[in-house]
Structures are given as structure tokens and as C-alpha cells.
Design an enzyme around this catalytic site. Structure first.
Site, PDB file in Angstrom:
ATOM      1  N   GLN A 139       0.834  -1.204   0.000  1.00 26.21           N
ATOM      2  CA  GLN A 139       0.000   0.000   0.000  1.00 26.21           C
ATOM      3  C   GLN A 139       0.870   1.255   0.000  1.00 26.21           C
ATOM      4  O   GLN A 139       0.547   2.256  -0.633  1.00 26.21           O
ATOM      5  CB  GLN A 139      -0.924  -0.010   1.232  1.00 26.21           C
ATOM      6  CG  GLN A 139      -1.856   1.183   1.283  1.00 26.21           C
ATOM      7  CD  GLN A 139      -2.907   1.158   0.180  1.00 26.21           C
ATOM      8  OE1 GLN A 139      -3.572   0.144  -0.019  1.00 26.21           O
ATOM      9  NE2 GLN A 139      -3.056   2.247  -0.540  1.00 26.21           N
ATOM     10  N   CYS A 264      -6.190   3.990   2.605  1.00 23.06           N
ATOM     11  CA  CYS A 264      -5.919   2.784   1.814  1.00 23.06           C
ATOM     12  C   CYS A 264      -7.197   2.110   1.325  1.00 23.06           C
ATOM     13  O   CYS A 264      -7.164   1.340   0.373  1.00 23.06           O
ATOM     14  CB  CYS A 264      -5.063   1.812   2.627  1.00 23.06           C
ATOM     15  SG  CYS A 264      -5.847   1.201   4.124  1.00 23.06           S
TER      16      CYS A 264
HETATM   17  N1  NVA Z   1      -5.679  -1.631   8.696  1.00 18.47           N
HETATM   18  C1  NVA Z   1      -6.559  -2.277   7.751  1.00 18.47           C
HETATM   19  C2  NVA Z   1      -6.064  -2.108   6.348  1.00 18.47           C
HETATM   20  C3  NVA Z   1      -6.946  -2.718   5.286  1.00 18.47           C
HETATM   21  C4  NVA Z   1      -6.394  -2.603   3.912  1.00 18.47           C
HETATM   22  C5  NVA Z   1      -6.692  -3.745   8.113  1.00 18.47           C
HETATM   23  O1  NVA Z   1      -5.689  -4.372   8.435  1.00 18.47           O
HETATM   24  O2  NVA Z   1      -7.811  -4.248   8.088  1.00 18.47           O
HETATM   25  N1   CP Z   2      -6.108  -1.315   0.656  1.00 15.72           N
HETATM   26  C1   CP Z   2      -6.227  -2.654   0.541  1.00 15.72           C
HETATM   27  O1   CP Z   2      -5.299  -3.413   0.773  1.00 15.72           O
HETATM   28  O2   CP Z   2      -7.449  -3.061   0.115  1.00 15.72           O
HETATM   29  P1   CP Z   2      -8.001  -4.552   0.091  1.00 15.72           P
HETATM   30  O3   CP Z   2      -8.189  -4.998   1.510  1.00 15.72           O
HETATM   31  O4   CP Z   2      -9.290  -4.459  -0.676  1.00 15.72           O
HETATM   32  O5   CP Z   2      -6.995  -5.427  -0.612  1.00 15.72           O
END
Ligand code: NVA
Ligand code: CP
Length: 306
Positions: A139, A264
Site C-alpha cells: 500500500q 488505503c
Molecule cells: N488496517 C486495515 C487495512 C486494510 C487494507 C486492516 O488491516 O484491516
Molecule cells: N487497501 C487494501 O489493501 O485493500 P483490500 O483490503 O481491498 O486489498
């Protein structure tokens, strides 16, 4: 060494790249983006394969890696623990050894960073971190590319991280070292980032509890969900703890006039970010999401062909 006799490289955290490599990778991503947008196929990974292990949900990571491999002339396989023997308890080491014999690289999204590291230690092909509880380095490649496209070099600029000291925050800490920017983190006391990762960036990072102070004149404001994947049962408690950490228009007003906003995704409008900010003039979240594709194509080329 990999099968072609090159030193084997993994991408388990951003710090697996040197600053020069990271910058070269962004340049290559820009070039690959230009090529695909002008309709030119560039099949630098023809007939190569990527195994993708997902132990958590994903939209962007899955689609960007799968489409990226296709655009480079290769192929990606989606491996869900629901359907593979990994999900039935086959040892990680054995799975790594077997996949090494069949695919050219492996991308893993899982919980513990240690599990990813164990897999990589037993794998003869490059392993890519597609998100763990600790880091989300892919990311950051996309975020850095997006900043560069909109505002030029991020070196010496100020970034404000608002919210949870989570995997994304940890990756921003590593990015501040690799790309040489100042980072201000505003988070509730009980949700600070890991002390060791913080210490690695101590010369350029400030930890605050006040979001307004963190955002003051910042060139980039970033946030993420308050409860990450695997923390769903803490959602209520977290909504309470983070209530003064929403990125809304009043907060953005303290940032530099031309500040960018990134997330993200997926986002929860009305929690970590207001709808007005994510849909508003500072937000570059759609470019950021698209850039996962271009940045990861450059990463795949780097790991697979050097
Ligand atoms: N911090 C979030 C990012 C998702 C792309 C997670 O780990 O769920
Ligand atoms: N930002 C990101 O990693 O998105 P996903 O969880 O959809 O892959």
C-alpha cells in the site's frame, strides 16, 4: 539464490528495499502506467506465475496483483485457505516448499508477520507481504507513487497519520525512513504504534494525542479504519476511543492549503473520515487505489527479473 542464480529477494516490509531501489521502483511504476495507458502491452513476465494466499478478505490487493500479472504476460492463482491444505493444517514450511517448486513468486495476506517470515524462510522464490497485522508495505508503494504524481518528491515534506497505530501506521513509519519525510502520528494513548518500529524512525517522527497539532501545515493527511481485520469484536470500544480522531473538513482546514488526503480503503464514512473529506478536493483515494496496480507491477518485475 533463486533458480536463475540471482540472490533471492523477498518483500516482507518496506525496509527490504534500499532508498535507491524504492525510488527506482516508483520510476518504473510511472513508466509501466504510461505504457498500459497508451495501450502498449509490456510482457516482461511472460509465462511467469504468482501464487496468492489470502487468509483475510481483499478487493484491491487481489485484483491489482491478478490484473498486474496478466498485464505483464503472466498468470496469478488465488489460493484460499478454505480450499487449500494450508487451511486444514498442512505445515507452513511444507506449503512453502511445495509452492516454491511450482510458482515463480508468492504473495501472502495473513495475520502474524511471523507466519509470513516462516513461509519466506522456507520458500525458494520471492515472497510478498500482501498485508499482515504488522505491516502493509504494498500500500505504501502506491501511496508514495500517488504523492509523487500530485506533488513531486515527498522528501522533506510533512505527513500526518491520524488514528490507529496499526499496520498502515507502521508502514508509514518505515516509509518515513525510506523516503525521508517527517511524520506526525496522532492516536489515542492505548492505540499507539509498536515502540520498536517507532524507535526506528525516532529522528523524524512525533507522537501526539491531538489530531489538530499533528495536521498543522501537513502536506499529506492519512487515516485508516479504527478496527482492522481481525479486530471486529473491538469495534464498539474503538469507536468510543477514536471519537476525536475523525478526519473531517474542520481538521483538514489546519493542513497546508494544497494538502492531499489518502486512505488505503475500504473506508468507513462517518467514522475515521467524513464523507465530505473523502469525496472532497483534497482526496486522491481513487488514484491511490489505482496505483496499487502500477506500483505492484514494478515490484513484481523487480523481484522476478531484477
Ligand atoms: N488496517 C486495515 C487495512 C486494510 C487494507 C486492516 O488491516 O484491516
Ligand atoms: N487497501 C487494501 O489493501 O485493500 P483490500 O483490503 O481491498 O486489498
Amino acid at each position: 539464490m533463486d533458480s536463475a542464480g540471482k540472490p533471492l529477494r523477498h518483500f516482507l516490509t518496506l525496509l527490504d528495499l534500499s532508498p535507491d531501489e524504492a525510488r527506482a521502483l516508483l520510476e518504473r511504476a510511472t513508466e509501466l502506467k504510461r505504457l498500459i495507458r497508451s495501450g502498449k502491452m509490456h510482457e516482461s513476465l511472460k509465462n511467469r506465475t504468482l501464487g496468492m494466499i489470502f487468509e483475510k478478505s481483499s478487493t484491491r490487493t487481489r485484483v491489482s496483483f491478478e490484473v498486474g500479472m496478466y498485464q505483464l504476460g503472466g498468470h496469478a492463482l488465488f489460493l484460499s485457505p478454505r480450499d487449500t491444505q494450508l487451511g486444514r493444517g498442512e505445515p507452513i514450511e511444507d506449503s512453502a516448499r511445495v509452492l516454491s517448486r511450482m510458482v515463480d513468486a508468492v504473495m501472502i495476506r495473513t495475520f502474524e508477520q511471523e507466519k509470513l517470515e516462516l513461509f519466506a524462510r522456507n520458500c525458494q522464490v520471492p515472497v510478498i507481504n500482501g498485508l499482515t497485522d504488522r505491516f502493509h508495505p504494498c500500500q505504501l508503494l502506491a501511496d508514495m507513487l500517488t504523492f509523487q504524481e500530485h506533488r513531486g518528491d515527498i522528501r522533506g515534506r510533512t505527513v500526518a497519520w491520524i488514528g490507529d497505530g496499526n499496520n498502515m501506521c507502521h508502514s508509514y513509519l518505515n516509509a518515513s525512513r525510506l523516503f525521508d519525510f517527517e511524520l506526525r502520528i496522532a492516536c489515542p494513548d492505548n492505540f499507539r504504534p509498536d515502540l520498536e518500529i517507532l524507535a526506528g524512525a525516532a529522528d523524524r517522527c512525533t507522537l501526539l494525542q491531538d489530531a489538530t497539532r499533528a495536521v498543522k501545515n501537513a502536506d499529506l493527511v492519512v487515516t485508516d479504519v479504527w478496527a482492522s481485520m481481525g479486530q471486529e469484536q473491538e469495534q464498539k470500544e474503538r469507536v468510543r476511543a477514536f471519537s476525536t480522531f475523525q478526519v473531517d473538513e474542520a481538521l483538514m482546514a489546519h493542513a497546508a492549503r494544497d494538502a492531499l488526503f489518502m486512505h488505503c480503503l475500504p473506508a468507513h464514512r462517518g467514522e475515521e473520515v467524513s464523507a465530505a473529506v473523502i469525496n472532497g478536493p483534497h482526496s486522491v483515494v481513487w488514484d491511490e487505489a489505482e496505483n496499487r496496480l502500477h506500483a505492484q507491477k514494478a515490484l513484481l518485475e523487480f523481484l522476478l527479473s531484477g
